[in-house]
Write a protein that holds these residues in place. Structure first.
Motif, PDB file in Angstrom:
ATOM      1  N   THR A   1     -78.667  -0.343  30.675  1.00 52.27           N
ATOM      2  CA  THR A   1     -78.201  -1.004  31.896  1.00 52.27           C
ATOM      3  C   THR A   1     -77.953   0.059  32.966  1.00 52.27           C
ATOM      4  O   THR A   1     -78.058   1.262  32.709  1.00 52.27           O
ATOM      5  CB  THR A   1     -76.903  -1.783  31.650  1.00 52.27           C
ATOM      6  N   ASP A   2     -77.564  -0.393  34.164  1.00 50.46           N
ATOM      7  CA  ASP A   2     -77.282   0.556  35.254  1.00 50.46           C
ATOM      8  C   ASP A   2     -75.873   1.134  35.182  1.00 50.46           C
ATOM      9  O   ASP A   2     -75.511   1.983  36.002  1.00 50.46           O
ATOM     10  CB  ASP A   2     -77.442  -0.156  36.611  1.00 50.46           C
TER      11      ASP A   2
ATOM     12  N   GLY B   1     -79.816  -1.739  27.348  1.00 50.94           N
ATOM     13  CA  GLY B   1     -80.294  -2.795  28.243  1.00 50.94           C
ATOM     14  C   GLY B   1     -81.151  -3.809  27.501  1.00 50.94           C
ATOM     15  O   GLY B   1     -81.074  -3.916  26.268  1.00 50.94           O
TER      16      GLY B   1
END
Lengths: 199, 199
Positions: free
Chosen positions: B27-28, B179
């Motif tokens: 993920t970010d 993610g």
């Protein structure tokens, strides 16, 4: 303490790292094969490159074998290696590529593409078996036991006595419940800023 | 499952080994220096020979540095290394003996007695930094993050670009929250009896 910043609970942190120590003395309580199987069945999941899993373990159980091993330990490691409930030789299998088709079923060409040459295999086996040796030490601690890893030994002698030319010994590990005066005072560790730099 | 044979609780077993996986997508969500400090402050206690603690870590944070690193990764590792929230280069310090008097205060002669020669230091630093690399991967997982260790890279290029002749790179590790489609199906592991023999 930075406990709050971790997901792992404090008891587990203590068991595996903060209170776990390299033991130099053990009680007489045996270490069973069932315990070793439980350790292995946990730490086998630790990652290695291409899932190559090169670690091999020799458990030295008979008094005769123990005596042969002790003869190859450095002087300072002999008494504790003779007395530990269980002693394991950890080694790297330099021919791990033979198992690679079954370990990496989605990429059966990996053995030929990357590991056709023995020096490449030796280098990879050393690094990845060392990773697995660390997982093993963590796993011994996860079983509520203490590990006493040692590299003060005649590696060529241990290889000749217990292994073959395809297996390189990395260390010998005493395993058991810690006994009286099992450890020295904790030595200092490097500070974060001595170890970690940022670019 | 052998969960009952271990002292470590089942949630911790899952977090560190059974459900932890090598992540290939993240993920970010950023990985902070505070998280890295917490990881280090746990895994610094993992044992090394003579407490030599040779692992060094370079966190690659700036876009410019990340770009330079990606250029030295193998093709298949480039996209994920470019996209990971944090990337760390793990290296062995071949001049670790300089710190040994402070790391081993009860045995200040160790550096001169055992590590006067560079080839001996290199061999010891490689093994012991690899142990610490494994502790580091376990520590990343202890922080609730996923690690993506990689050895598919141009080691000489990474050494020249980010390190010096005294520091040998061992691997590059992507770090972050997993993610979508972060991992491949779990590959099989060797059975206990393929790995462990008893004498």
């Amino acid at each position: 303490m930075s406990t709050h910043a971790l997901t792992l609970d404090a008891a587990a942190q203590d068991l595996l790292f903060r209170e776990a120590r390299t033991a130099n003395a053990f009680t007489d309580e045996p270490v069973t094969d069932a315990q070793l199987r439980a350790v292995y069945d946990l730490v086998k999941y630790g990652p290695t490159a291409f899932n190559q899993s090169p670690l091999r373990v020799v458990l030295v159980r008979t008094p005769e074998a123990r005596q042969r091993l002790v003869a190859h330990m450095d002087e300072g490691n002999r008494a504790k290696t003779a007395a530990a409930p269980l002693v394991a030789i950890l080694a790297a299998d330099n021919e791990f590529h033979a198992e690679l088709p079954s370990l990496l079923p989605h990429f059966p060409q990996a053995a030929d593409l990357f590991f056709a040459e023995r020096p490449v295999r030796e280098q990879s086996a050393l690094l990845n078996a060392a990773l697995q040796a660390a997982y093993f030490i963590v796993g011994v601690r996860a079983a509520g036991l203490a590990a006493g890893p040692m590299t003060g030994l005649d590696f060529a002698g241990v290889q000749k006595e217990f292994l073959d030319e395809d297996h390189t010994p990395l260390m010998v590990v005493n395993i058991g419940r810690p006994g009286e005066n099992a450890w020295y005072p904790r030595s200092p560790r490097l500070d974060y800023d001595q170890v970690v730099t940022t670019v």
